[in-house]
Design a protein around this motif. Structure first.
Motif, PDB file in Angstrom:
ATOM      1  N   ALA A  22       0.719  -1.020  -0.074  1.00 51.48           N
ATOM      2  CA  ALA A  22       0.137  -0.007   0.017  1.00 51.48           C
ATOM      3  C   ALA A  22       0.902   1.205   0.052  1.00 51.48           C
ATOM      4  CB  ALA A  22      -1.024  -0.080   1.288  1.00 51.48           C
ATOM      5  N   ILE A  23       1.932   1.240   0.708  1.00 47.39           N
ATOM      6  CA  ILE A  23       2.687   2.464   0.651  1.00 47.39           C
ATOM      7  C   ILE A  23       3.450   2.902  -0.466  1.00 47.39           C
ATOM      8  CG2 ILE A  23       5.000   3.411   1.784  1.00 47.39           C
ATOM      9  CD1 ILE A  23       2.580   3.262   3.672  1.00 47.39           C
ATOM     10  N   GLU A  24       4.108   1.627  -0.928  1.00 50.58           N
ATOM     11  CA  GLU A  24       4.693   1.864  -2.376  1.00 50.58           C
ATOM     12  C   GLU A  24       3.582   2.594  -3.454  1.00 50.58           C
ATOM     13  OE1 GLU A  24       5.074  -0.903  -0.535  1.00 50.58           O
ATOM     14  OE2 GLU A  24       6.963  -0.743  -0.231  1.00 50.58           O
ATOM     15  N   ALA A  25       2.237   1.848  -3.487  1.00 54.43           N
ATOM     16  CA  ALA A  25       1.270   2.199  -4.479  1.00 54.43           C
ATOM     17  C   ALA A  25       0.890   3.763  -4.045  1.00 54.43           C
ATOM     18  CB  ALA A  25      -0.020   1.572  -4.250  1.00 54.43           C
ATOM     19  N   ALA A  26       0.782   3.895  -2.947  1.00 56.61           N
ATOM     20  CA  ALA A  26       0.416   5.581  -2.719  1.00 56.61           C
ATOM     21  C   ALA A  26       1.544   6.288  -3.044  1.00 56.61           C
ATOM     22  CB  ALA A  26       0.330   5.681  -1.010  1.00 56.61           C
ATOM     23  N   ASN A  27       2.922   5.934  -2.864  1.00 51.80           N
ATOM     24  CA  ASN A  27       4.055   6.780  -3.136  1.00 51.80           C
ATOM     25  C   ASN A  27       4.027   6.981  -4.752  1.00 51.80           C
ATOM     26  OD1 ASN A  27       4.686   7.158  -0.723  1.00 51.80           O
ATOM     27  ND2 ASN A  27       6.484   5.672  -0.537  1.00 51.80           N
ATOM     28  N   LYS A  28       3.652   5.792  -5.273  1.00 53.23           N
ATOM     29  CA  LYS A  28       3.822   5.838  -6.838  1.00 53.23           C
ATOM     30  C   LYS A  28       2.615   7.081  -7.439  1.00 53.23           C
ATOM     31  CE  LYS A  28       3.475   3.204 -11.188  1.00 53.23           C
ATOM     32  NZ  LYS A  28       2.467   2.320 -11.655  1.00 53.23           N
ATOM     33  N   ILE A  29       1.343   6.883  -6.696  1.00 48.81           N
ATOM     34  CA  ILE A  29       0.390   7.790  -7.226  1.00 48.81           C
ATOM     35  C   ILE A  29       0.804   9.311  -7.005  1.00 48.81           C
ATOM     36  CG2 ILE A  29      -2.067   8.456  -6.732  1.00 48.81           C
ATOM     37  CD1 ILE A  29      -2.827   5.500  -6.073  1.00 48.81           C
ATOM     38  N   ILE A  30       1.215   9.638  -5.744  1.00 46.42           N
ATOM     39  CA  ILE A  30       1.750  10.873  -5.342  1.00 46.42           C
ATOM     40  C   ILE A  30       3.065  11.245  -6.491  1.00 46.42           C
ATOM     41  CG2 ILE A  30       2.925  12.203  -3.826  1.00 46.42           C
ATOM     42  CD1 ILE A  30       1.284  10.349  -1.570  1.00 46.42           C
ATOM     43  N   PHE A  31       3.773  10.381  -6.659  1.00 43.28           N
ATOM     44  CA  PHE A  31       4.886  10.953  -7.375  1.00 43.28           C
ATOM     45  C   PHE A  31       4.371  10.883  -8.796  1.00 43.28           C
ATOM     46  CE2 PHE A  31       8.512   9.585 -10.144  1.00 43.28           C
ATOM     47  CZ  PHE A  31       9.496  10.644  -9.758  1.00 43.28           C
ATOM     48  N   ASP A  32       3.592  10.153  -9.711  1.00 43.44           N
ATOM     49  CA  ASP A  32       3.130  10.508 -10.901  1.00 43.44           C
ATOM     50  C   ASP A  32       2.290  11.950 -10.844  1.00 43.44           C
ATOM     51  OD1 ASP A  32       4.203   8.146 -11.509  1.00 43.44           O
ATOM     52  OD2 ASP A  32       2.324   6.995 -11.640  1.00 43.44           O
ATOM     53  N   SER A  33       1.328  12.104  -9.869  1.00 37.60           N
ATOM     54  CA  SER A  33       0.691  13.481  -9.704  1.00 37.60           C
ATOM     55  C   SER A  33       1.700  14.602  -9.741  1.00 37.60           C
ATOM     56  CB  SER A  33      -0.096  13.373  -8.620  1.00 37.60           C
ATOM     57  OG  SER A  33      -1.042  12.305  -8.584  1.00 37.60           O
ATOM     58  N   ILE A  34       2.927  14.415  -9.135  1.00 35.18           N
ATOM     59  CA  ILE A  34       3.721  15.579  -8.880  1.00 35.18           C
ATOM     60  C   ILE A  34       4.351  15.768 -10.419  1.00 35.18           C
ATOM     61  CG2 ILE A  34       6.128  16.181  -8.078  1.00 35.18           C
ATOM     62  CD1 ILE A  34       5.184  15.153  -5.410  1.00 35.18           C
ATOM     63  N   LYS A  35       4.671  14.779 -10.976  1.00 37.05           N
ATOM     64  CA  LYS A  35       5.039  14.552 -12.536  1.00 37.05           C
ATOM     65  C   LYS A  35       4.361  15.544 -13.383  1.00 37.05           C
ATOM     66  CE  LYS A  35       6.651  10.544 -13.521  1.00 37.05           C
ATOM     67  NZ  LYS A  35       7.292   9.447 -13.885  1.00 37.05           N
ATOM     68  N   LYS A  36       3.174  15.268 -13.408  1.00 32.71           N
ATOM     69  CA  LYS A  36       1.900  15.721 -14.095  1.00 32.71           C
ATOM     70  C   LYS A  36       1.792  16.958 -13.958  1.00 32.71           C
ATOM     71  CE  LYS A  36      -0.627  11.263 -14.479  1.00 32.71           C
ATOM     72  NZ  LYS A  36      -1.913  10.666 -14.225  1.00 32.71           N
ATOM     73  N   ARG A  37       1.652  17.620 -12.700  1.00 30.34           N
ATOM     74  CA  ARG A  37       1.585  19.102 -12.294  1.00 30.34           C
ATOM     75  C   ARG A  37       2.648  19.938 -12.613  1.00 30.34           C
ATOM     76  NH1 ARG A  37      -2.843  20.828  -8.839  1.00 30.34           N
ATOM     77  NH2 ARG A  37      -1.435  22.527  -8.314  1.00 30.34           N
ATOM     78  N   LEU A  38       3.894  19.238 -12.668  1.00 32.74           N
ATOM     79  CA  LEU A  38       5.095  20.188 -13.010  1.00 32.74           C
ATOM     80  C   LEU A  38       5.559  20.418 -14.253  1.00 32.74           C
ATOM     81  CD1 LEU A  38       7.448  19.097  -9.819  1.00 32.74           C
ATOM     82  CD2 LEU A  38       6.202  21.069 -10.424  1.00 32.74           C
ATOM     83  N   GLY A  39       5.331  19.192 -14.992  1.00 31.39           N
ATOM     84  CA  GLY A  39       5.848  19.032 -16.597  1.00 31.39           C
ATOM     85  C   GLY A  39       7.276  19.114 -16.421  1.00 31.39           C
ATOM     86  N   GLU A  40       7.960  20.208 -17.003  1.00 32.03           N
ATOM     87  CA  GLU A  40       9.262  20.723 -17.184  1.00 32.03           C
ATOM     88  C   GLU A  40      10.052  21.097 -15.896  1.00 32.03           C
ATOM     89  OE1 GLU A  40      11.151  19.261 -19.577  1.00 32.03           O
ATOM     90  OE2 GLU A  40       9.001  18.319 -20.414  1.00 32.03           O
TER      91      GLU A  40
END
Length: 124
Positions: A9-27
């Motif tokens: 569960a921790i790894e899954a949550a971290n992956k979702i959070i990391f992917d969301s940050i990448k989407k919001r930041l772009g470059e």
């Protein structure tokens, strides 16, 4: 209940959070620290398909008011009274255990359905 670390569960949550940050930041990768609170808030207030509830509700027993809703005029903000709010929050805390149990039952049903789906593809 077991430890969340044991079932990924921790790894899954971290992956979702990391992917969301990448989407919001772009470059603009160096600005991740400014985006983290918004991403975490979105994560906490998004219902999970397995429980049907948000982590915020399961933790605090009440719905979160989104920051964009604070400045908008609505029935909820117009009739808000701090005294009534305190009573309501206490009542929500009293019901939290029941809501957690209901979410746990929904999660078990979700896991059973997922297992049946994947098992249906297994050839004996």
């Amino acid at each position: 209940m077991g430890h969340p670390q044991g079932n990924g569960a921790i790894e899954a949550a971290n992956k979702i959070i990391f992917d969301s940050i990448k989407k919001r930041l772009g470059e603009a990768k160096s600005l991740w620290a400014e985006e983290l609170p918004w991403v975490l808030w979105a994560y906490r207030t998004t219902p999970r398909s397995s429980t049907g509830e948000t982590p915020f509700i399961l933790s605090y027993g009440t719905y979160a008011l989104l920051s964009i809703e604070v400045g908008l005029e609505s029935y909820q903000t117009e009739v808000f009274q701090i005294e009534n709010n305190e009573v309501g929050l206490r009542a929500n805390i009293d019901l939290l255990e029941e809501e957690s149990e209901a979410a746990h039952q929904r999660n078990l049903k979700y896991q059973l359905q997922a297992a049946q789906y994947y098992d249906s593809g297994v050839k004996k």
